[in-house]
Design an enzyme around this catalytic site. Structure first.
Site, PDB file in Angstrom:
ATOM      1  N   GLU A  24      13.503  28.903  15.501  1.00 36.32           N
ATOM      2  CA  GLU A  24      14.746  29.422  14.918  1.00 36.32           C
ATOM      3  C   GLU A  24      15.961  28.563  15.254  1.00 36.32           C
ATOM      4  O   GLU A  24      17.011  28.704  14.643  1.00 36.32           O
ATOM      5  CB  GLU A  24      14.967  30.873  15.364  1.00 36.32           C
ATOM      6  CG  GLU A  24      15.515  31.062  16.770  1.00 36.32           C
ATOM      7  CD  GLU A  24      14.477  30.921  17.871  1.00 36.32           C
ATOM      8  OE1 GLU A  24      14.828  31.131  19.048  1.00 36.32           O
ATOM      9  OE2 GLU A  24      13.303  30.605  17.564  1.00 36.32           O
TER      10      GLU A  24
ATOM     11  N   CYS B   9       8.482  30.957  22.772  1.00 43.61           N
ATOM     12  CA  CYS B   9       9.020  30.686  24.112  1.00 43.61           C
ATOM     13  C   CYS B   9       8.429  31.639  25.155  1.00 43.61           C
ATOM     14  O   CYS B   9       7.248  31.558  25.462  1.00 43.61           O
ATOM     15  CB  CYS B   9      10.540  30.725  24.087  1.00 43.61           C
ATOM     16  SG  CYS B   9      11.274  29.957  25.565  1.00 43.61           S
TER      17      CYS B   9
ATOM     18  N   HIS C 227      11.650  26.709  20.257  1.00 41.06           N
ATOM     19  CA  HIS C 227      12.355  27.720  19.461  1.00 41.06           C
ATOM     20  C   HIS C 227      12.446  27.257  18.008  1.00 41.06           C
ATOM     21  O   HIS C 227      13.334  26.490  17.655  1.00 41.06           O
ATOM     22  CB  HIS C 227      13.771  27.929  20.007  1.00 41.06           C
ATOM     23  CG  HIS C 227      13.820  28.663  21.303  1.00 41.06           C
ATOM     24  ND1 HIS C 227      13.838  30.036  21.377  1.00 41.06           N
ATOM     25  CD2 HIS C 227      13.825  28.203  22.579  1.00 41.06           C
ATOM     26  CE1 HIS C 227      13.871  30.403  22.651  1.00 41.06           C
ATOM     27  NE2 HIS C 227      13.856  29.313  23.400  1.00 41.06           N
TER      28      HIS C 227
END
Length: 207
Positions: free
Chosen positions: A189, A79, A187
């Site tokens: 994650e 990001c 992202h």
């Protein structure tokens, strides 16, 4: 050991949790000496380019990041960490790290599809079309969707540095990289199984 860079830019805990979940040891750190000793480095981030660059310089992390990239260690930008690797960001007219040539620009107003007007920031799930055969995409279906939250996106100066594209009214580089550096605008994650697989690929990636 995998170092996750802490430069006061958010989403560190979720990145660390995801890396540990897939079975790899990691350390969240703001110390340049620990980052330089790490086997590989994750450079995440949420926030503004201007503040992030100020914090990186204050902590001495700007030179540490350049050094680990130059040393050939695997580095993953996420990001804001993806945007800052370029020369310059339109957000706050900010000079950035200059690791990859190019700039970061804001989505133009008035983006739309045939069905709807698109909001800024680009927030939610979207596809990434790999345009280069890169280990980071190994075992990930082309139909996989990843989670995005951003108003700015990178424009690499060299097409060879674009690894994947995403469409949001316009086509933009959502995965970029060169040699031991790879960076994603989304992202991983927060992207479920495809995101965890991408992180696993990075943690196994040998240059």
């Amino acid at each position: 050991m995998i170092a996750i860079i802490d430069y006061r830019a958010g989403n560190l805990t979720s990145v660390g949790r995801a890396v540990r979940h897939i079975g790899f040891e990691c350390s969240i750190t703001f110390r340049p000496e620990e980052i330089l000793k790490a086997d590989r480095v994750i450079f995440p981030g949420v926030g503004s380019a201007q503040k992030a660059m100020a914090d990186l310089k204050e902590l001495g992390l700007d030179d540490a990041i350049r050094s680990v990239v130059k040393a050939g260690k695997p580095v993953l930008g996420i990001c804001l960490g993806t945007q800052i690797i370029f020369d310059w960001s339109d957000e706050g007219d900010t000079p950035c790290l200059g690791i990859l040539p190019g700039k970061v620009v804001r989505f133009p107003d008035g983006l739309s599809t045939r069905q709807e007007r698109l909001k800024i920031p680009h927030m939610g799930w979207n596809n990434v079309e790999p345009i280069q055969d890169h280990f980071i995409f190994t075992g990930i279906s082309p139909d996989s969707r990843f989670y995005f939250v951003h108003s700015y996106y990178p424009e690499p100066a060299e097409a060879a540095h674009i690894l994947g594209l995403t469409d949001y009214g316009i086509s933009f580089a959502s995965a970029t990289g060169k040699e031991n550096l790879v960076a994603v605008q989304f992202h991983p994650e927060k992207s479920g199984r495809p995101g965890l697989k991408l992180l696993e690929n990075f943690c196994k990636w040998s240059i």
